[in-house]
Design a protein around this motif. Structure first.
Motif, mmCIF file in Angstrom:
data_model
loop_
_atom_site.group_PDB
_atom_site.id
_atom_site.type_symbol
_atom_site.label_atom_id
_atom_site.label_comp_id
_atom_site.label_asym_id
_atom_site.label_seq_id
_atom_site.Cartn_x
_atom_site.Cartn_y
_atom_site.Cartn_z
ATOM 1 N N ASP A 111 0.732 -1.680 -0.130
ATOM 2 C CA ASP A 111 -0.343 0.008 0.318
ATOM 3 C C ASP A 111 0.576 1.315 -0.138
ATOM 4 O O ASP A 111 0.353 2.682 -0.208
ATOM 5 C CB ASP A 111 -1.420 -0.108 0.950
ATOM 6 C CG ASP A 111 -2.013 -1.083 1.002
ATOM 7 O OD1 ASP A 111 -2.616 -1.393 -0.172
ATOM 8 O OD2 ASP A 111 -2.735 -0.214 2.178
ATOM 9 N N LYS A 112 1.813 0.530 0.189
ATOM 10 C CA LYS A 112 3.041 2.501 0.070
ATOM 11 C C LYS A 112 2.895 3.330 -1.889
ATOM 12 O O LYS A 112 2.972 2.745 -2.448
ATOM 13 C CB LYS A 112 4.877 1.595 0.452
ATOM 14 C CG LYS A 112 5.326 3.161 0.526
ATOM 15 C CD LYS A 112 6.465 2.465 0.674
ATOM 16 C CE LYS A 112 7.981 3.935 0.406
ATOM 17 N NZ LYS A 112 7.280 4.719 1.829
ATOM 18 N N LEU A 113 2.235 4.590 -1.707
ATOM 19 C CA LEU A 113 1.922 4.992 -2.547
ATOM 20 C C LEU A 113 3.981 5.979 -2.294
ATOM 21 O O LEU A 113 4.371 6.822 -1.678
ATOM 22 C CB LEU A 113 1.290 6.258 -2.155
ATOM 23 C CG LEU A 113 -0.724 5.517 -2.351
ATOM 24 C CD1 LEU A 113 -0.984 6.417 -1.477
ATOM 25 C CD2 LEU A 113 -0.873 4.931 -3.245
ATOM 26 N N LYS A 114 3.824 6.340 -3.561
ATOM 27 C CA LYS A 114 5.133 7.739 -4.485
ATOM 28 C C LYS A 114 4.291 8.783 -3.414
ATOM 29 O O LYS A 114 3.266 8.848 -4.399
ATOM 30 C CB LYS A 114 5.373 7.323 -5.212
ATOM 31 C CG LYS A 114 5.841 6.214 -6.076
ATOM 32 C CD LYS A 114 6.846 5.968 -7.069
ATOM 33 C CE LYS A 114 7.148 4.155 -7.688
ATOM 34 N NZ LYS A 114 7.399 4.312 -8.849
ATOM 35 N N PRO A 115 5.486 10.062 -3.704
ATOM 36 C CA PRO A 115 4.783 11.271 -3.680
ATOM 37 C C PRO A 115 4.090 11.723 -4.413
ATOM 38 O O PRO A 115 4.615 11.752 -5.975
ATOM 39 C CB PRO A 115 6.332 11.727 -3.081
ATOM 40 C CG PRO A 115 7.519 10.951 -2.927
ATOM 41 C CD PRO A 115 7.086 9.696 -3.134
ATOM 42 N N CYS A 116 4.060 12.743 -4.771
ATOM 43 C CA CYS A 116 2.515 13.279 -5.778
ATOM 44 C C CYS A 116 4.333 13.926 -6.706
ATOM 45 O O CYS A 116 4.981 14.701 -6.724
ATOM 46 C CB CYS A 116 2.205 14.381 -5.004
ATOM 47 S SG CYS A 116 1.571 15.490 -6.636
ATOM 48 N N PRO A 117 4.146 13.554 -7.761
ATOM 49 C CA PRO A 117 5.038 13.655 -8.881
ATOM 50 C C PRO A 117 4.920 15.899 -9.219
ATOM 51 O O PRO A 117 5.939 16.238 -9.443
ATOM 52 C CB PRO A 117 4.714 13.030 -10.056
ATOM 53 C CG PRO A 117 3.551 13.176 -10.410
ATOM 54 C CD PRO A 117 2.682 12.826 -8.701
ATOM 55 N N PHE A 118 3.775 16.179 -9.143
ATOM 56 C CA PHE A 118 3.530 17.964 -9.033
ATOM 57 C C PHE A 118 4.124 18.400 -8.046
ATOM 58 O O PHE A 118 5.510 19.046 -7.734
ATOM 59 C CB PHE A 118 2.647 18.254 -9.355
ATOM 60 C CG PHE A 118 1.590 17.358 -10.208
ATOM 61 C CD1 PHE A 118 1.771 18.024 -11.704
ATOM 62 C CD2 PHE A 118 0.565 16.887 -9.765
ATOM 63 C CE1 PHE A 118 1.230 17.390 -12.331
ATOM 64 C CE2 PHE A 118 -0.166 16.175 -11.777
ATOM 65 C CZ PHE A 118 0.695 16.871 -12.814
ATOM 66 N N CYS A 119 3.931 17.914 -6.449
ATOM 67 C CA CYS A 119 4.377 19.189 -5.370
ATOM 68 C C CYS A 119 4.988 18.191 -5.216
ATOM 69 O O CYS A 119 6.113 18.948 -2.995
ATOM 70 C CB CYS A 119 2.990 19.392 -5.005
ATOM 71 S SG CYS A 119 2.546 18.061 -4.304
ATOM 72 N N GLY A 120 5.380 16.961 -4.771
ATOM 73 C CA GLY A 120 5.918 16.381 -3.478
ATOM 74 C C GLY A 120 5.531 15.731 -2.580
ATOM 75 O O GLY A 120 5.532 15.360 -1.246
ATOM 76 N N GLY A 121 3.607 16.292 -2.428
ATOM 77 C CA GLY A 121 3.099 16.040 -1.059
ATOM 78 C C GLY A 121 2.662 14.339 -0.652
ATOM 79 O O GLY A 121 2.827 13.618 -2.000
ATOM 80 N N THR A 122 2.039 14.479 0.010
ATOM 81 C CA THR A 122 1.220 13.274 0.746
ATOM 82 C C THR A 122 0.094 12.102 -0.495
ATOM 83 O O THR A 122 -0.696 13.795 -0.296
ATOM 84 C CB THR A 122 1.272 13.054 1.817
ATOM 85 O OG1 THR A 122 2.286 13.497 2.542
ATOM 86 C CG2 THR A 122 0.423 11.646 2.445
ATOM 87 N N PRO A 123 0.194 11.565 -0.986
ATOM 88 C CA PRO A 123 -1.005 10.881 -2.061
ATOM 89 C C PRO A 123 -2.300 10.565 -0.804
ATOM 90 O O PRO A 123 -1.470 9.744 0.313
ATOM 91 C CB PRO A 123 -0.944 10.715 -2.543
ATOM 92 C CG PRO A 123 0.151 9.892 -2.221
ATOM 93 C CD PRO A 123 1.495 10.940 -1.536
ATOM 94 N N GLU A 124 -3.235 9.940 -1.034
ATOM 95 C CA GLU A 124 -4.277 8.830 -0.471
ATOM 96 C C GLU A 124 -4.744 8.498 -0.701
ATOM 97 O O GLU A 124 -5.383 8.597 -2.059
ATOM 98 C CB GLU A 124 -5.287 10.347 1.199
ATOM 99 C CG GLU A 124 -4.049 10.730 2.126
ATOM 100 C CD GLU A 124 -5.037 11.609 2.905
ATOM 101 O OE1 GLU A 124 -6.404 10.909 3.087
ATOM 102 O OE2 GLU A 124 -4.738 11.813 4.189
#
Length: 188
Positions: A3-16
């Motif tokens: 379930d590990k999600l990579k950071p957002c490619p736009f802003c590096g933010g946390t995805p859910e």
């Protein structure tokens, strides 16, 4: 599946991981970038983590600016234009790792001040209240040659030599051509 999600490619933010009755999708909680909905959690996670470039255009450039943390001039800006024509801007310092996400609306809000209004007035006056491309005098706008998003220390923001007068239509055309040019450079 992991379930590990990579950071957002736009802003590096946390995805859910989000869902409704029929679909599951992954969305960044900072900039709200999202990947198309899928019918299962595993597919949604896989789509997010193994996506191709999520933007139709990515423009990278070295601005005339300095890192806010270490003052290095080794800063790169990335402008993402999403498939929905949203603009996302992020600065990266290659020296210390500092980064900053700036939404297009925040970028525009920073520009709304009286000093900038005076700059626009002077640019339009200098250019004879006409578009320098087509000569129109309708819906005139002042265009920054060095974009405000690149000029983080505001060195050129109020410089008359950094502005030209364009009508609304020519201004849109200039920005579209810049996007296309950078897309060609990136793809080439």
């Amino acid at each position: 599946m992991n379930d590990k999600l990579k950071p957002c490619p736009f802003c590096g933010g946390t995805p859910e991981i989000l869902s409704n009755l029929t679909h599951v999708w992954v969305e960044c909680m900072t900039c709200h970038a999202r990947k198309d909905p899928a019918q299962s959690r595993d597919v949604a996670i896989s789509n997010w983590n193994y996506r191709l470039n999520p933007a139709k255009t990515t423009i990278s450039f070295k601005p005339v600016s300095h890192c806010e943390r270490c003052l290095s001039d080794n800063v790169i800006y990335k402008i993402f234009i999403t498939l929905k024509d949203e603009v996302k801007i992020k600065a990266f310092c290659l020296e210390c790792g500092w980064d900053k996400f700036l939404s297009h609306l925040e970028n525009l809000a920073q520009r709304q001040n009286s000093a900038l209004a005076k700059w626009r007035e002077h640019v339009v006056e200098r250019d004879g209240a006409k578009c320098v491309i087509c000569g129109s005098s309708v819906r005139l706008e002042a265009h920054h040659i060095i974009p405000v998003s690149c000029d983080t220390d505001r060195k050129y923001m109020y410089s008359l030599s950094n502005g030209i007068t364009l009508c609304h239509e020519c201004h849109k055309m200039v920005h579209k051509n810049v996007r296309n040019h950078y897309a060609e450079v990136k793809d080439g």
